[in-house]
Motif scaffolding. Structure first.
Motif, short mmCIF file in Angstrom:
data_model
loop_
_atom_site.label_atom_id
_atom_site.label_comp_id
_atom_site.label_asym_id
_atom_site.label_seq_id
_atom_site.Cartn_x
_atom_site.Cartn_y
_atom_site.Cartn_z
N SER A 26 0.83 -1.21 0.00
CA SER A 26 0.00 0.00 0.00
C SER A 26 0.86 1.25 0.00
O SER A 26 0.53 2.25 -0.66
CB SER A 26 -0.92 0.00 1.22
OG SER A 26 -1.84 -1.08 1.17
N ALA A 27 1.97 1.21 0.74
CA ALA A 27 2.87 2.37 0.76
C ALA A 27 3.45 2.64 -0.62
O ALA A 27 3.49 3.79 -1.09
CB ALA A 27 3.98 2.13 1.77
N LEU A 28 3.88 1.59 -1.30
CA LEU A 28 4.45 1.75 -2.64
C LEU A 28 3.37 2.17 -3.63
O LEU A 28 3.62 3.03 -4.50
CB LEU A 28 5.11 0.45 -3.08
CG LEU A 28 6.45 0.13 -2.43
CD1 LEU A 28 6.82 -1.33 -2.64
CD2 LEU A 28 7.55 1.04 -2.98
N LEU A 29 2.19 1.59 -3.52
CA LEU A 29 1.10 1.95 -4.43
C LEU A 29 0.70 3.41 -4.26
O LEU A 29 0.31 4.08 -5.23
CB LEU A 29 -0.12 1.05 -4.18
CG LEU A 29 0.01 -0.39 -4.67
CD1 LEU A 29 -1.10 -1.25 -4.08
CD2 LEU A 29 -0.04 -0.45 -6.19
N GLY A 30 0.79 3.92 -3.05
CA GLY A 30 0.39 5.31 -2.79
C GLY A 30 1.49 6.32 -2.95
O GLY A 30 1.24 7.53 -2.88
N SER A 31 2.73 5.87 -3.20
CA SER A 31 3.84 6.80 -3.35
C SER A 31 3.79 7.49 -4.71
O SER A 31 3.19 6.98 -5.66
CB SER A 31 5.18 6.07 -3.20
OG SER A 31 5.35 5.11 -4.24
N ASP A 32 4.41 8.65 -4.80
CA ASP A 32 4.34 9.44 -6.03
C ASP A 32 4.97 8.74 -7.22
O ASP A 32 4.47 8.82 -8.34
CB ASP A 32 5.02 10.81 -5.81
CG ASP A 32 4.24 11.68 -4.84
OD1 ASP A 32 3.01 11.48 -4.71
OD2 ASP A 32 4.86 12.54 -4.19
N GLU A 33 6.07 8.05 -7.00
CA GLU A 33 6.81 7.44 -8.10
C GLU A 33 6.73 5.91 -8.11
O GLU A 33 7.37 5.27 -8.94
CB GLU A 33 8.29 7.86 -8.03
CG GLU A 33 8.52 9.37 -8.06
CD GLU A 33 8.05 9.99 -9.36
OE1 GLU A 33 8.07 9.27 -10.39
OE2 GLU A 33 7.67 11.17 -9.36
N GLY A 34 5.99 5.34 -7.18
CA GLY A 34 5.96 3.88 -7.09
C GLY A 34 7.27 3.30 -6.61
O GLY A 34 7.57 2.13 -6.84
N ARG A 35 8.05 4.11 -5.90
CA ARG A 35 9.36 3.69 -5.38
C ARG A 35 9.60 4.37 -4.04
O ARG A 35 9.31 5.56 -3.88
CB ARG A 35 10.47 4.07 -6.36
CG ARG A 35 11.89 3.74 -5.86
CD ARG A 35 12.95 4.25 -6.82
NE ARG A 35 12.94 3.49 -8.05
CZ ARG A 35 13.61 2.36 -8.25
NH1 ARG A 35 14.35 1.85 -7.26
NH2 ARG A 35 13.57 1.75 -9.40
N LEU A 36 10.12 3.63 -3.06
CA LEU A 36 10.47 4.18 -1.76
C LEU A 36 11.79 3.56 -1.30
O LEU A 36 12.13 2.44 -1.70
CB LEU A 36 9.38 3.87 -0.72
CG LEU A 36 8.04 4.59 -0.89
CD1 LEU A 36 7.01 4.01 0.07
CD2 LEU A 36 8.19 6.10 -0.66
N ILE A 44 7.47 3.19 7.75
CA ILE A 44 6.02 3.04 7.59
C ILE A 44 5.56 1.75 8.27
O ILE A 44 4.55 1.72 8.97
CB ILE A 44 5.64 3.04 6.10
CG1 ILE A 44 5.89 4.42 5.50
CG2 ILE A 44 4.18 2.64 5.91
CD1 ILE A 44 5.76 4.48 4.00
N ALA A 45 6.32 0.67 8.08
CA ALA A 45 5.97 -0.61 8.71
C ALA A 45 5.95 -0.48 10.23
O ALA A 45 5.11 -1.09 10.90
CB ALA A 45 6.95 -1.69 8.27
#
Length: 266
Positions: A26-36, A44-45
């Motif tokens: 969910s964090a990656l899906l909601g990030s601006d670039e799809g990368r964290l 976040i975890a």
């Protein structure tokens, strides 16, 4: 926010704790670039009491499953999660339902025999493409969306179905509401809007629990947006809440990301 509305929002969010995979995806899906970065994902975890080691193990498994790729201390979406990101982007930017000439899109199962896995795969793909099941093996929707949208899901329909565009048919308003569960979707959308507005207007204490609660609400909104049937304006009520849900979510997401960044900086 009314008690009944709050209760429904809790149902949409879910009572069970989010798994490590759900949180990281969910964090990656909601990030601006799809990368964290790894540090961002671990932070976040931690909001959900997921340890550093558990988060890193989960990321390793996601890489092994082809869901993310790791490079230079960061992780990016891949495979099925990248396909889902396309769904999220489409759902978030959809605005007016597209021009509609009154015709319909049909997908009719053409295979004589299908396995249970085939049936499930088709149902997931048709749902992602916002088709409704008129009857067993017949999927339908107004022909107002890009016929080339979400190619990975489209290929599933192409393998199993005969596809028709610009078909002429007549479906009554009551049947339409039932097919696409319009009343339920609109009611839940309004409940989520109220929850986000309450969160935006309230005084946040900046605690990990407060941020985790808002993150869980954000996940519920994204999931609900993906279920928007995206019908032409002619076929939904004048006060259809789709655009309001999107606009409110953009405001809510901006504030949530600022609060998360501030918490991680501390």
């Amino acid at each position: 926010m009314a008690a009944a509305t709050a209760a429904r929002v809790r149902e949409l969010i879910g009572n069970r704790p989010l798994s490590a995979r759900s949180v990281l995806a969910s964090a990656l899906l909601g990030s601006d670039e799809g990368r964290l970065t790894v540090a961002e994902l671990v932070a976040i975890a931690s909001l959900f009491a997921i340890s550093d080691g558990a988060a890193r193990t989960c990321l390793w498994r996601m890489v092994s499953n082809g869901e993310v790729t790791g490079d230079d201390g960061s992780y990016a979406l891949a495979g099925r999660l990248l396909d889902r990101r396309q769904r999220v982007d489409e759902a978030s930017r959809f605005a007016d339902g597209g021009a509609w000439d009154g015709t319909w899109e049909l997908a009719i199962v053409a295979l004589e025999r299908r396995s249970a896995a085939d049936r499930l795969e088709l149902r997931k793909a048709a749902t992602a493409l916002h088709l409704a099941e008129l009857r067993e093996g017949v999927w339908i929707r107004p022909d107002n969306l890009d016929p080339h949208r979400l190619p990975a899901y489209r290929s599933v329909l192409d393998r199993q179905c005969t596809h028709f565009h610009r078909a002429v048919t007549e479906i009554g308003a009551d049947r339409m509401r039932a097919l696409f569960a319009l009343d339920d979707w609109a009611s839940d959308a309004r409940a989520l809007i109220d929850a986000m507005e309450a969160a935006l207007e309230g005084n946040s204490d900046g605690s990990a629990q407060s941020i985790a609660d808002k993150f869980a609400l954000s996940v519920a909104v994204i999931q609900h947006l993906q279920r928007d049937p995206q019908l032409p304006a002619e076929l939904v009520a004048d006060r259809w809440p789709g655009d309001t849900l999107r606009h409110t979510y953009r405001r809510f997401d901006d504030v949530l990301k600022r609060r998360m960044n501030s918490a991680f900086a501390r």
